[in-house]
Design an enzyme around this catalytic site. Structure first.
Site, PDB file in Angstrom:
ATOM      1  N   GLU A   1       0.793  -1.235   0.000  1.00 19.14           N
ATOM      2  CA  GLU A   1       0.000   0.000   0.000  1.00 19.14           C
ATOM      3  C   GLU A   1       0.825   1.285   0.000  1.00 19.14           C
ATOM      4  O   GLU A   1       0.341   2.346   0.382  1.00 19.14           O
ATOM      5  CB  GLU A   1      -0.967   0.030   1.198  1.00 19.14           C
ATOM      6  CG  GLU A   1      -2.312  -0.594   0.914  1.00 19.14           C
ATOM      7  CD  GLU A   1      -2.300  -2.110   0.898  1.00 19.14           C
ATOM      8  OE1 GLU A   1      -3.201  -2.688   0.267  1.00 19.14           O
ATOM      9  OE2 GLU A   1      -1.404  -2.735   1.497  1.00 19.14           O
TER      10      GLU A   1
ATOM     11  N   TYR B   1       3.593   2.009   1.784  1.00 18.86           N
ATOM     12  CA  TYR B   1       4.271   2.353   3.023  1.00 18.86           C
ATOM     13  C   TYR B   1       5.765   2.045   2.898  1.00 18.86           C
ATOM     14  O   TYR B   1       6.250   1.620   1.856  1.00 18.86           O
ATOM     15  CB  TYR B   1       3.613   1.628   4.197  1.00 18.86           C
ATOM     16  CG  TYR B   1       2.195   2.088   4.446  1.00 18.86           C
ATOM     17  CD1 TYR B   1       1.927   3.401   4.840  1.00 18.86           C
ATOM     18  CD2 TYR B   1       1.112   1.235   4.264  1.00 18.86           C
ATOM     19  CE1 TYR B   1       0.626   3.840   5.057  1.00 18.86           C
ATOM     20  CE2 TYR B   1      -0.199   1.666   4.483  1.00 18.86           C
ATOM     21  CZ  TYR B   1      -0.422   2.968   4.873  1.00 18.86           C
ATOM     22  OH  TYR B   1      -1.714   3.396   5.079  1.00 18.86           O
TER      23      TYR B   1
ATOM     24  N   ARG C   1       2.968  -8.687   4.470  1.00 16.92           N
ATOM     25  CA  ARG C   1       1.996  -8.145   3.514  1.00 16.92           C
ATOM     26  C   ARG C   1       2.772  -7.400   2.437  1.00 16.92           C
ATOM     27  O   ARG C   1       3.341  -6.325   2.690  1.00 16.92           O
ATOM     28  CB  ARG C   1       0.987  -7.218   4.186  1.00 16.92           C
ATOM     29  CG  ARG C   1      -0.075  -6.705   3.203  1.00 16.92           C
ATOM     30  CD  ARG C   1      -1.206  -5.973   3.920  1.00 16.92           C
ATOM     31  NE  ARG C   1      -2.122  -5.359   2.997  1.00 16.92           N
ATOM     32  CZ  ARG C   1      -3.193  -5.957   2.460  1.00 16.92           C
ATOM     33  NH1 ARG C   1      -3.465  -7.211   2.774  1.00 16.92           N
ATOM     34  NH2 ARG C   1      -4.005  -5.315   1.633  1.00 16.92           N
TER      35      ARG C   1
ATOM     36  N   HIS D   1      -2.232   4.203  -2.030  1.00 14.81           N
ATOM     37  CA  HIS D   1      -3.302   5.152  -1.738  1.00 14.81           C
ATOM     38  C   HIS D   1      -3.405   6.235  -2.809  1.00 14.81           C
ATOM     39  O   HIS D   1      -4.456   6.868  -2.948  1.00 14.81           O
ATOM     40  CB  HIS D   1      -3.070   5.804  -0.374  1.00 14.81           C
ATOM     41  CG  HIS D   1      -3.230   4.863   0.778  1.00 14.81           C
ATOM     42  ND1 HIS D   1      -4.314   4.016   0.900  1.00 14.81           N
ATOM     43  CD2 HIS D   1      -2.449   4.620   1.854  1.00 14.81           C
ATOM     44  CE1 HIS D   1      -4.187   3.298   1.997  1.00 14.81           C
ATOM     45  NE2 HIS D   1      -3.074   3.634   2.600  1.00 14.81           N
TER      46      HIS D   1
ATOM     47  N   GLN E   1     -18.426   4.677   2.668  1.00 15.63           N
ATOM     48  CA  GLN E   1     -18.958   5.900   3.266  1.00 15.63           C
ATOM     49  C   GLN E   1     -18.670   6.026   4.753  1.00 15.63           C
ATOM     50  O   GLN E   1     -18.270   7.094   5.216  1.00 15.63           O
ATOM     51  CB  GLN E   1     -20.475   5.975   3.029  1.00 15.63           C
ATOM     52  CG  GLN E   1     -20.859   6.230   1.596  1.00 15.63           C
ATOM     53  CD  GLN E   1     -22.372   6.332   1.416  1.00 15.63           C
ATOM     54  OE1 GLN E   1     -23.089   6.769   2.304  1.00 15.63           O
ATOM     55  NE2 GLN E   1     -22.864   5.907   0.270  1.00 15.63           N
TER      56      GLN E   1
END
Length: 661
Positions: free
Chosen positions: A168, A170, A218, A256, A343
């Site tokens: 992701e 990082y 991961r 992201h 949401q």
């Protein structure tokens, strides 16, 4: 479909697991807050009871500069003590908990940590708009030691395993990517140099904790960033991690800041399973997948194809804390499926707010006791949209005798209309879940019925959940012409599509309607595939040309749509060729088109269909039916507030009202 492979026991290193369904890491926005430790533990305990074979926590930062809001800091004594208490409670509940060790790298925010972010190289982050400081060799050694110390702490504190965050975008992922690693020393330059940091972190952890403590890494299966790590390099990383001592690989997808949707409802179920499968084919240790494996069907298919050994969805456990238990018991009908709407979860996480769930109003409040009513009442719920359905469900669960009245033939209200929007067909899963739940609870559901005042007065309590209806501005000239319809009429199937369509209103509803029209007018993907697979080059782009113009008063189109999904929606409108006119007011509709204007000019837009998405107004016909005082009904959802449709708010409000009955 009855899952079989998901039910088989498995192992990650020395850790024996009852089945193949794990709960992936996610944040609630309360981690590190001692006053919320009881709630965090209750959240995990409920998922233990729901059958999770292994739960992975959200980020625990190995160093302060690699942390941030809603994260544990492993250098803080109180945070360590909280984590010990958390691990103890989950063990006592019979669960297994893995601690995720993280350094956020260039994604850290200095305003949150009070420290400069650190990364392999001083390359600015588009996400944070900060430029990190490049790590020195001494810094790299300090980071590696921090990961090893964090793993030793997790073992000693009672966690069953650790997961190293290397995906992701990082820090460890940043070392791997040429987009963020411009180093010319032994930790950059060549592929071996870029792999080195992650491999050494695993090796150092393994040396510190021994062979028996399970270590999951991961890794990123695909960064979804142009110019980043290639597929071949990704597999080389996977093999290096296995050699260094990882017991399993959990394959993440995307950064992201990537521009490819990876977690939203527009992404097909199991869309990235083949990427996980490529990793599994390169190593001999178990491989875990997560993205868009939100149903037992998608998860079972991924295992059946050999793409992965375990699944570790995260948000589906927000939607239904009994995700695994219901699959184990073959209760697919009772499963509350995640909508991937973002949401109440991701949007709130990015806004640094406490995470919840649109379809599960108890998510994030598990520590609050669910108390049955001391004195059962007769309760009437008027309106069968999601607010009414939730009110009826919660009231019945508390022991009340509930009757639900719905004036239309079908339950669902505005939620049912929204299910026609591309990517929102999954909304029907929620309506299916409510329908099954009400049947099992013995709720008396009456459709095509509008109760009289006398009927309602026979009940002890009345909840009005009649929702909203489209607002048609009284000042809009020509609103009654035949070419005009509301979004509700169009989505309900009451109007055929025109060929020159003007949508008035560029908020979330107008943008969704534009997406719906554009997708409906185009040939389906399976039709394209049919022609393409047979070499038929003359397949048309769509059945007949349709021109769509979206007129927005605001300069910001799709205003109010969540941060994690708005950009996806706008990309879809652009991809489908929707013309967007910003900063214009609709002055009048006339035969043949629409006059629009701003402070500078007026323009005429030719149209054979005008769709009004100009807001909603509450349906108030029931408000005063029972009078004042003790007989005044409780009003929930759109019937109480007709602001831009917000199902999360409506469901939460209905739950809270029903808990007071």
């Amino acid at each position: 479909m009855i899952p079989t492979l998901l039910l088989r026991p498995g192992r990650i290193g020395s850790l024996a697991l009852d089945h193949r369904m794990l709960m992936g890491a996610m944040h609630l926005g309360i981690e590190g807050d001692r006053s919320q430790l009881g709630q965090l533990a209750a959240f995990y305990e409920e998922r233990v009871r729901g059958g999770a074979a292994l739960i992975v926590t959200g980020h625990a930062a190995v160093l302060p500069e690699g942390g941030g809001h809603g994260m544990y800091d492993l250098t803080a004594a109180d945070h360590r003590e909280q984590l010990r208490e958390l691990a103890g409670r989950i063990r006592a509940a019979g669960g297994k908990l893995a601690l995720q060790l993280t350094h956020t790298g260039r994604y850290a925010r200095g305003e949150e940590t009070g420290l400069a972010p650190r990364a392999p190289s001083a390359i600015a982050s588009r996400l944070t708009r900060e430029t990190p400081e490049a790590l020195t060799l001494a810094d790299i050694a300090r980071v590696q030691e921090a990961f090893a110390e964090g793993a030793a702490f997790a073992r000693d504190a009672g966690f069953h395993a650790i997961e190293i965050m290397g995906s992701e975008g990082y820090l460890l992922n940043e070392f791997m990517s040429p987009l963020t690693n411009a180093r010319d020393d032994g930790y950059g330059g060549t592929l071996e140099g870029r792999i080195r940091m992650s491999a050494e972190v695993v090796a150092r952890i393994r040396e510190r904790v021994g062979r028996e403590f399970p270590v999951i890494f991961r890794m990123s299966g695909d960064d979804c960033m142009d110019g980043s790590t290639t597929p071949a390099e990704t597999l080389a990383l996977a093999r290096a991690l296995e050699r260094s001592g990882a017991d399993a690989l959990n394959v993440g997808i995307g950064w992201h800041e990537s521009r490819l949707p990876t977690v939203g409802a527009t992404v097909p179920a199991g869309a990235f399973a083949h990427i996980v499968g490529a990793v599994r084919g390169a190593v001999g240790i178990p491989v875990i997948g997560a993205n868009r494996l939100h149903t037992p069907e998608a998860a079972e298919q991924a295992l059946a194809r050999g793409d992965m050994d375990f699944v570790a969805p995260a948000r589906p456990w927000l939607a239904d804390p009994e995700f695994a238990r219901k699959i184990l018991q073959a209760d697919r009908d009772g499963l509350n499926v995640c909508l991937a709407c973002n949401q109440a979860c991701l949007d709130r996480a990015f806004a640094r707010k406490t995470v919840g769930c649109l379809v599960n109003p108890r998510a994030g409040r598990e520590a609050e006791p669910f108390v049955r009513a001391a004195a059962p009442l007769t309760v009437a719920v008027v309106g069968g949209g999601v607010a009414g359905l939730q009110a009826a469900k919660t009231a019945a669960e508390r022991g009340h005798a509930v009757t639900l009245f719905e004036a239309r033939e079908r339950l669902g209200g505005q939620f049912l209309l929204a299910s026609r929007i591309p990517g929102k067909a999954v909304f029907r899963e929620t309506l299916r879940y409510y329908t099954v739940a009400l049947q099992r609870l013995g709720v008396d559901v009456r459709t095509n019925v509008s109760p009289s005042a006398d009927e309602l007065r026979a009940f002890d309590r009345v909840v009005v959940a009649t929702g909203v209806q489209p607002h048609v501005p009284e000042t809009l000239a020509g609103a009654d012409l035949p070419l005009v319809c509301t979004y509700a009429e169009l989505l309900a199937g009451g109007r055929p599509l025109g060929r020159r369509i003007v949508i008035v209103g560029g908020g979330g509803i107008g943008s969704d309607v534009a997406h719906y029209i554009a997708e409906t007018a185009a040939l389906r993907p399976d039709v394209h595939a049919f022609f393409a697979e047979r070499g038929y080059a003359a397949a048309p782009a769509q059945a007949a040309p349709v021109r769509i113009t979206l007129v927005s008063r605001s300069e910001k189109v799709a205003k109010g749509v969540g941060v994690t999904t708005r950009w996806v929606l706008l990309e879809e409108l652009k991809r489908r060729g929707v013309d967007v006119l910003k900063g214009y007011r609709c002055r009048a509709v006339v035969p043949g088109g629409v006059w629009v204007e701003n402070d500078v000019e007026e323009r005429f837009l030719e149209a054979d269909q005008v769709v009004l998405c100009t807001g909603q107004r509450s349906r108030t016909e029931w408000m005063g039916l029972l009078g004042e005082g003790d007989r005044r009904p409780d009003v929930v959802g759109g019937a109480s507030d007709a602001a831009e449709l917000n199902a999360a708010r409506a469901i939460r409000q209905a739950y809270e009202i029903a808990m007071t009955l």
